[in-house]
Scaffold this motif. Structure first.
Motif, PDB file in Angstrom:
ATOM      1  N   GLY A  97       0.856  -0.807   0.297  1.00 32.70           N
ATOM      2  CA  GLY A  97      -0.110   0.047  -0.036  1.00 32.70           C
ATOM      3  C   GLY A  97       0.739   1.143   0.163  1.00 32.70           C
ATOM      4  O   GLY A  97       1.557   1.534   0.097  1.00 32.70           O
TER       5      GLY A  97
ATOM      6  N   ALA B  31      -2.404  -4.973  -2.161  1.00 34.92           N
ATOM      7  CA  ALA B  31      -3.163  -4.262  -1.132  1.00 34.92           C
ATOM      8  C   ALA B  31      -3.179  -2.169  -1.206  1.00 34.92           C
ATOM      9  O   ALA B  31      -2.345  -1.909  -1.790  1.00 34.92           O
ATOM     10  CB  ALA B  31      -1.942  -4.396   0.432  1.00 34.92           C
ATOM     11  N   SER B  32      -4.782  -1.637  -0.662  1.00 36.32           N
ATOM     12  CA  SER B  32      -4.559  -0.093  -0.311  1.00 36.32           C
ATOM     13  C   SER B  32      -4.135   0.164  -2.351  1.00 36.32           C
ATOM     14  O   SER B  32      -4.496   0.155  -3.203  1.00 36.32           O
ATOM     15  CB  SER B  32      -4.384   0.158   0.453  1.00 36.32           C
ATOM     16  OG  SER B  32      -4.568   1.097   0.215  1.00 36.32           O
TER      17      SER B  32
ATOM     18  N   VAL C 126      -6.779  -6.335  -1.387  1.00 36.83           N
ATOM     19  CA  VAL C 126      -6.564  -6.342  -0.182  1.00 36.83           C
ATOM     20  C   VAL C 126      -7.197  -4.660   0.299  1.00 36.83           C
ATOM     21  O   VAL C 126      -6.347  -4.428  -0.235  1.00 36.83           O
ATOM     22  CB  VAL C 126      -5.250  -7.040   0.558  1.00 36.83           C
ATOM     23  CG1 VAL C 126      -4.803  -7.536   2.165  1.00 36.83           C
ATOM     24  CG2 VAL C 126      -4.766  -8.422   0.009  1.00 36.83           C
ATOM     25  N   ASP C 127      -7.850  -4.778   1.182  1.00 37.95           N
ATOM     26  CA  ASP C 127      -7.873  -3.759   1.479  1.00 37.95           C
ATOM     27  C   ASP C 127      -8.086  -2.227   0.549  1.00 37.95           C
ATOM     28  O   ASP C 127      -8.123  -1.567   0.793  1.00 37.95           O
ATOM     29  CB  ASP C 127      -7.070  -2.618   2.317  1.00 37.95           C
ATOM     30  CG  ASP C 127      -7.316  -1.667   3.509  1.00 37.95           C
ATOM     31  OD1 ASP C 127      -8.182  -1.513   3.966  1.00 37.95           O
ATOM     32  OD2 ASP C 127      -6.433  -1.377   3.522  1.00 37.95           O
ATOM     33  N   VAL C 128      -9.246  -2.751  -0.338  1.00 36.08           N
ATOM     34  CA  VAL C 128      -9.500  -2.091  -1.229  1.00 36.08           C
ATOM     35  C   VAL C 128     -11.426  -2.190  -1.540  1.00 36.08           C
ATOM     36  O   VAL C 128     -11.544  -2.643  -1.179  1.00 36.08           O
ATOM     37  CB  VAL C 128      -9.234  -2.377  -2.854  1.00 36.08           C
ATOM     38  CG1 VAL C 128      -9.644  -1.572  -3.626  1.00 36.08           C
ATOM     39  CG2 VAL C 128      -7.592  -2.363  -2.659  1.00 36.08           C
ATOM     40  N   ALA C 129     -11.506  -0.306  -1.988  1.00 37.06           N
ATOM     41  CA  ALA C 129     -12.894  -0.665  -1.917  1.00 37.06           C
ATOM     42  C   ALA C 129     -13.450   0.306  -2.974  1.00 37.06           C
ATOM     43  O   ALA C 129     -13.046   1.083  -3.216  1.00 37.06           O
ATOM     44  CB  ALA C 129     -13.307  -0.247  -0.145  1.00 37.06           C
TER      45      ALA C 129
ATOM     46  N   GLY D 205     -11.159   8.061   7.043  1.00 34.57           N
ATOM     47  CA  GLY D 205     -10.507   6.912   6.924  1.00 34.57           C
ATOM     48  C   GLY D 205      -9.426   7.820   5.897  1.00 34.57           C
ATOM     49  O   GLY D 205      -8.360   7.841   6.968  1.00 34.57           O
ATOM     50  N   ARG D 206      -9.216   8.095   5.459  1.00 32.61           N
ATOM     51  CA  ARG D 206      -8.280   8.327   4.266  1.00 32.61           C
ATOM     52  C   ARG D 206      -7.640   9.998   4.599  1.00 32.61           C
ATOM     53  O   ARG D 206      -6.815  10.090   4.699  1.00 32.61           O
ATOM     54  CB  ARG D 206      -8.975   8.955   2.945  1.00 32.61           C
ATOM     55  CG  ARG D 206      -8.315   9.273   1.946  1.00 32.61           C
ATOM     56  CD  ARG D 206      -8.647  10.930   0.609  1.00 32.61           C
ATOM     57  NE  ARG D 206      -9.593  11.825   1.466  1.00 32.61           N
ATOM     58  CZ  ARG D 206     -10.050  12.481   0.905  1.00 32.61           C
ATOM     59  NH1 ARG D 206     -10.897  12.119  -0.429  1.00 32.61           N
ATOM     60  NH2 ARG D 206     -10.794  13.440   2.041  1.00 32.61           N
TER      61      ARG D 206
END
Length: 211
Positions: free
Chosen positions: A40, A109-110, A138-141, A148-149
């Motif tokens: 990430g 990730a991310s 992983v940890d991607v939306a 959060g950002r």
């Protein structure tokens, strides 16, 4: 073989990215199917080191990569760190780690995952199978939580000033993620921080990436 076996020692290599060179730690047989792991934002290849070694022990070619501007990979000469550039690096990594066993599997990730999404999404459907055997995110939306950002960006921006000691860096991390035990051994931080001429410790990524 169990992933708890003795650690594998990686070979560190330099591979072409999209117009610059990327640094990767590789584990296991280069002729085996590759699993390429992308970290990430603000992290380095060491985030995935134990996972890459575990894949190698399971018969794969484990590859953990520093993304452009991070770790020991080249910094973008013009400060360009958009998704277009990161996706270009993904395509270059696919070429570098495609073997007789076929194209690599990618795990991202991310920011690494977003780079994969763009690379695959912008590749014509008929060519996607040659780019990646499969993609794991992983940890991607699909939508980013603003709160959060902003918390992540605030933590990273504070680190731009550097730290007097590794202990100070560890305290900063502990305050950011209080649910995780603060490590007593700080040697791992040396993989993600570099001490500059002013004797302060700085995160090992290009500050221009933040902007």
């Amino acid at each position: 073989m169990s992933s708890t076996a003795a650690p594998l020692e990686p070979r560190t290599v330099r591979v072409p990215g999209g117009g610059l060179l990327l640094t990767a730690d590789v584990y296991g047989d280069p002729a085996a199917p590759a699993v390429v792991l992308l970290h990430g934002g603000g992290q380095t290849r060491h985030s995935w080191g134990s996972a890459a070694a575990a894949f190698a022990r399971s018969g794969y070619h484990g590859v953990s990569v520093d993304l452009r501007g991070h770790g020991d990979s080249d910094w973008s000469p013009d400060g360009s760190y958009g998704m277009t550039e990161f996706a270009g690096d993904v395509r270059a990594l696919s070429r570098a780690f495609t073997s007789t066993a076929g194209p690599p599997t990618f795990v991202g990730a991310s920011m690494g995952g977003l780079s994969l999404m763009v690379a695959v999404g912008e590749t014509p459907p008929a060519e996607q199978a040659a780019l990646a055997r499969c993609v794991v995110l992983v940890d991607v939306a699909p939508r980013i939580e603003v709160e959060g950002r902003d918390k992540i960006l605030g933590f990273m921006a504070a680190g731009l000033r550097g730290f007097d000691t590794l202990e100070d860096a560890a305290d900063s991390i502990a305050a950011y993620i209080p649910h995780r035990p603060r490590p007593s051994d700080l040697s791992g931080l040396r993989k993600n921080l570099r001490q500059r001429a002013d004797q302060r410790w700085y995160w090992h990524w290009d500050p221009r990436w933040m902007t």
